[in-house]
Write a protein that holds these residues in place. Structure first.
Motif, short mmCIF file in Angstrom:
data_model
loop_
_atom_site.label_atom_id
_atom_site.label_comp_id
_atom_site.label_asym_id
_atom_site.label_seq_id
_atom_site.Cartn_x
_atom_site.Cartn_y
_atom_site.Cartn_z
N ARG A 1 -3.49 -29.86 -9.09
CA ARG A 1 -3.25 -29.70 -10.52
C ARG A 1 -4.23 -28.73 -11.17
O ARG A 1 -4.01 -28.28 -12.30
CB ARG A 1 -3.36 -31.06 -11.21
CG ARG A 1 -4.75 -31.67 -11.17
CD ARG A 1 -4.78 -33.05 -11.82
NE ARG A 1 -4.37 -33.02 -13.19
CZ ARG A 1 -3.35 -33.71 -13.69
NH1 ARG A 1 -2.64 -34.52 -12.91
NH2 ARG A 1 -3.03 -33.64 -14.97
N TYR A 2 -5.29 -28.36 -10.48
CA TYR A 2 -6.28 -27.45 -11.04
C TYR A 2 -5.94 -25.98 -10.78
O TYR A 2 -6.62 -25.08 -11.29
CB TYR A 2 -7.67 -27.75 -10.46
CG TYR A 2 -8.09 -29.19 -10.68
CD1 TYR A 2 -8.52 -29.62 -11.93
CD2 TYR A 2 -8.04 -30.11 -9.64
CE1 TYR A 2 -8.90 -30.94 -12.14
CE2 TYR A 2 -8.41 -31.43 -9.84
CZ TYR A 2 -8.84 -31.84 -11.09
OH TYR A 2 -9.20 -33.15 -11.29
N ARG B 1 -3.58 -22.51 -10.83
CA ARG B 1 -2.63 -21.85 -11.73
C ARG B 1 -1.30 -21.67 -11.02
O ARG B 1 -1.24 -21.13 -9.91
CB ARG B 1 -3.19 -20.51 -12.18
CG ARG B 1 -2.33 -19.79 -13.21
CD ARG B 1 -3.02 -18.54 -13.70
NE ARG B 1 -2.10 -17.71 -14.45
CZ ARG B 1 -2.36 -16.49 -14.90
NH1 ARG B 1 -3.58 -15.98 -14.69
NH2 ARG B 1 -1.48 -15.78 -15.55
N GLU C 1 -6.23 -27.08 -16.76
CA GLU C 1 -6.51 -28.51 -16.88
C GLU C 1 -7.76 -28.74 -17.72
O GLU C 1 -8.76 -28.07 -17.56
CB GLU C 1 -6.71 -29.13 -15.49
CG GLU C 1 -6.92 -30.63 -15.49
CD GLU C 1 -5.80 -31.36 -16.19
OE1 GLU C 1 -6.02 -31.81 -17.33
OE2 GLU C 1 -4.70 -31.45 -15.61
N THR C 2 -7.68 -29.70 -18.63
CA THR C 2 -8.83 -30.02 -19.48
C THR C 2 -9.52 -31.31 -19.06
O THR C 2 -10.65 -31.55 -19.47
CB THR C 2 -8.40 -30.14 -20.95
OG1 THR C 2 -7.35 -31.12 -21.05
CG2 THR C 2 -7.92 -28.81 -21.49
N ILE D 1 -11.01 -33.18 -16.02
CA ILE D 1 -11.46 -32.92 -14.66
C ILE D 1 -11.98 -34.21 -14.05
O ILE D 1 -12.80 -34.90 -14.67
CB ILE D 1 -12.58 -31.86 -14.63
CG1 ILE D 1 -12.21 -30.64 -15.50
CG2 ILE D 1 -12.92 -31.45 -13.20
CD1 ILE D 1 -11.03 -29.88 -15.03
N ASP E 1 -7.29 -34.68 -7.11
CA ASP E 1 -5.95 -34.34 -7.60
C ASP E 1 -5.24 -35.62 -8.06
O ASP E 1 -4.40 -36.18 -7.35
CB ASP E 1 -5.16 -33.64 -6.49
CG ASP E 1 -3.88 -33.01 -7.00
OD1 ASP E 1 -3.76 -32.81 -8.22
OD2 ASP E 1 -2.99 -32.73 -6.17
N ASP F 1 -1.06 -38.16 -13.47
CA ASP F 1 -1.17 -38.41 -14.90
C ASP F 1 -0.77 -39.84 -15.26
O ASP F 1 0.12 -40.42 -14.64
CB ASP F 1 -0.31 -37.43 -15.69
CG ASP F 1 -1.05 -36.15 -16.03
OD1 ASP F 1 -2.27 -36.23 -16.28
OD2 ASP F 1 -0.42 -35.08 -16.03
N THR G 1 -4.64 -40.36 -19.36
CA THR G 1 -4.99 -38.95 -19.18
C THR G 1 -4.19 -38.06 -20.13
O THR G 1 -4.71 -37.05 -20.62
CB THR G 1 -4.76 -38.50 -17.73
OG1 THR G 1 -3.37 -38.64 -17.38
CG2 THR G 1 -5.60 -39.32 -16.77
N GLU G 2 -2.94 -38.43 -20.41
CA GLU G 2 -2.15 -37.63 -21.34
C GLU G 2 -2.72 -37.71 -22.75
O GLU G 2 -2.71 -36.71 -23.49
CB GLU G 2 -0.70 -38.10 -21.30
CG GLU G 2 0.01 -37.73 -20.00
CD GLU G 2 1.38 -38.35 -19.88
OE1 GLU G 2 1.74 -39.19 -20.75
OE2 GLU G 2 2.12 -38.01 -18.93
N GLN H 1 -5.75 -35.46 -22.72
CA GLN H 1 -5.35 -34.05 -22.71
C GLN H 1 -4.92 -33.59 -24.10
O GLN H 1 -5.26 -32.48 -24.53
CB GLN H 1 -4.22 -33.85 -21.69
CG GLN H 1 -4.68 -33.95 -20.25
CD GLN H 1 -3.55 -34.25 -19.28
OE1 GLN H 1 -2.40 -34.40 -19.70
NE2 GLN H 1 -3.87 -34.36 -18.01
N THR I 1 -13.67 -28.62 -21.47
CA THR I 1 -13.07 -29.62 -20.59
C THR I 1 -13.90 -30.89 -20.64
O THR I 1 -15.07 -30.87 -21.05
CB THR I 1 -13.00 -29.12 -19.13
OG1 THR I 1 -14.34 -28.88 -18.65
CG2 THR I 1 -12.19 -27.84 -19.02
#
Length: 442
Positions: free
Chosen positions: A110-111, A113, A172-173, A175, A190, A193, A197-198, A201, A230
């Motif tokens: 998820r980290y 791009r 990702e914000t 970590i 990894d 969600d 976490t949502e 975020q 982050t």
């Protein structure tokens, strides 16, 4: 900020020689910054340069009979990112700074791009190296990452350009990292969600949107790229459940690592900043954890022969570590020399704070950091709702001077909302040139 690029023939020759010597000698020390795969050009000049470099690379690269339909688009995204990264180093960091990149073709997480594979990224780096836009320093297995730096040729290309940067969407914000052993680097986890976490975020999106719209300057120079903060959480090992109850502090603001003597250069929306601090926050939270009244005196003073800064570091170390302190941490040793041992320091701090002595050595620190971060975010939320930008530190805020009273109210209300009591707040004097004022206690 980076020194001006020297253009005299002697300076250019010296720099080119140093670059080539470093290229040949992998042991040459340098300052590395981590690669940000979401950094992109935002000024017309820099975007035009990136497209020109891409066109040049496309002209000289071998033609293949089969390639993915979006292959050229992926190469464009990578060149945009690398050009922005090299320009950032060339214009805003000291000579010798390198960009640390990962050359391993590992499983995507998820980290990463989306659309930027490690294999294609490294291929484009090699092509840009061959075209004399960058110098690549291969990393040693298990010792150092591969690094890149702009060539003299690239520095000349950007020396007179109008340059600023933006960010691609999707970074990702939140970590999550795990410990892998003492003195070993933490690994990224990894995680999947959840509603938790949502929510975090969404909270960080508000923070970054607000800071991105603020006019933040260091002296007369605007920040080269919008701030992107982050939150970093930690678990004790990679096999543990993916929880978010440890650490949680905010990172990513350049102001967080500034020397105190440089803070007078900061301005937000055209105003100098006021520096507000939760006094003795870590100790205050420990007392709250123990169910005790908060101390009404400076928790770091009152120990004969022990500098305040050493007491502050010592209490933090004792709250964070698991087990007794067997030797003084380096930062404390530098302050006290050989006059203090770990045993003597622990005993003195236990005597000074008997109410929380039973919390020392219990590994409570990361949980206290989570509480600390919740208070800071609550204060930020209140200020942002009023249209007031604020630069978060770990235990305080820097705000436009005209917003000092509003910030103090927000910080007090935030601590009440999270722990049920208003933590004491202090205004720190900001040291300025040619005066005798020094920052007070924090």
């Amino acid at each position: 900020m980076r020194q001006s690029i020297e253009t005299s023939s002697g300076s250019v020759g010296d720099r080119e020689a140093r670059q080539m010597e470093a290229h040949e000698d992998a042991s040459t020390p340098s300052r590395d910054i981590h690669h940000d795969p979401w950094l992109i050009p935002a000024s017309a000049d820099l975007m035009s340069l990136a497209m020109s470099i891409l066109k040049n690379l496309e002209t000289i690269r071998p033609k293949t009979s089969r390639q993915r339909s979006n292959a050229k688009e992926r190469r464009r995204d990578i060149v945009m990112n690398v050009v922005a990264s090299l320009a950032l180093i060339a214009r805003h960091y000291p000579e010798g700074t390198r960009l640390a990149i990962s050359a391993e073709n590992t499983k995507r997480t998820r980290y990463d791009r989306i659309g930027v594979s490690r294999e294609v990224f490294m291929q484009m780096v090699r092509e840009m190296e061959a075209a004399r836009y960058l110098i690549r320093h291969k990393g040693a297995r298990r010792q150092a990452r591969t690094t890149i730096e702009p060539t003299l040729h690239f520095c000349h290309l950007v020396s007179d350009m109008e340059i600023w940067f933006g960010r691609a969407e999707g970074a990702e914000t939140i970590i999550l990292k795990a410990s892998t052993g003492r003195d070993r680097p933490k690994v990224l986890i990894d995680y999947e969600d959840t509603a938790e976490t949502e929510t975090m975020q969404a909270e960080m999106a508000i923070v970054n949107t607000m800071l991105g719209g603020a006019d933040i300057k260091l002296g007369t120079v605007p920040t080269p790229a919008p701030p992107f903060l982050t939150r970093r959480f930690q678990i004790d090992n990679p096999d543990e459940p993916h929880t978010f109850d440890q650490h949680g502090r905010l990172y990513g603001g350049f102001w967080m690592s500034m020397e105190k003597t440089e803070r007078h250069l900061l301005s937000v929306n055209g105003e100098p900043v006021t520096d507000l601090d939760f006094t003795g926050m870590f100790v205050q939270l420990a007392y709250r954890e123990a169910g005790l009244a908060l101390p009404n005196s400076d928790p770091y003073e009152g120990i004969e022969g022990l500098p305040r800064a050493a007491a502050k570091l010592g209490i933090s170390a004792l709250l964070c570590r698991s087990g007794p302190m067997c030797r003084l941490p380096k930062g404390i040793r530098e302050l006290v020399g050989n006059a203090w041992s770990a045993k003597r320091l622990s005993a003195a701090l236990e005597e000074r704070h008997p109410g929380i002595a039973n919390l020392f050595g219990k590994g409570l620190g990361l949980r206290l950091m989570k509480t600390e971060s919740e208070i800071l975010l609550a204060a930020l939320g209140q200020l942002f709702a009023q249209g007031i930008p604020a630069l978060p530190m770990h235990d305080g805020l820097m705000v436009p001077a005209s917003s000092e009273e509003a910030a103090q109210r927000a910080m007090a209300r935030a601590s009440i909302s999270v722990i049920g009591v208003a933590l004491p707040i202090a205004k720190k004097r900001i040291a300025r040139p040619n005066n005798d004022n020094s920052p007070p206690m924090d």
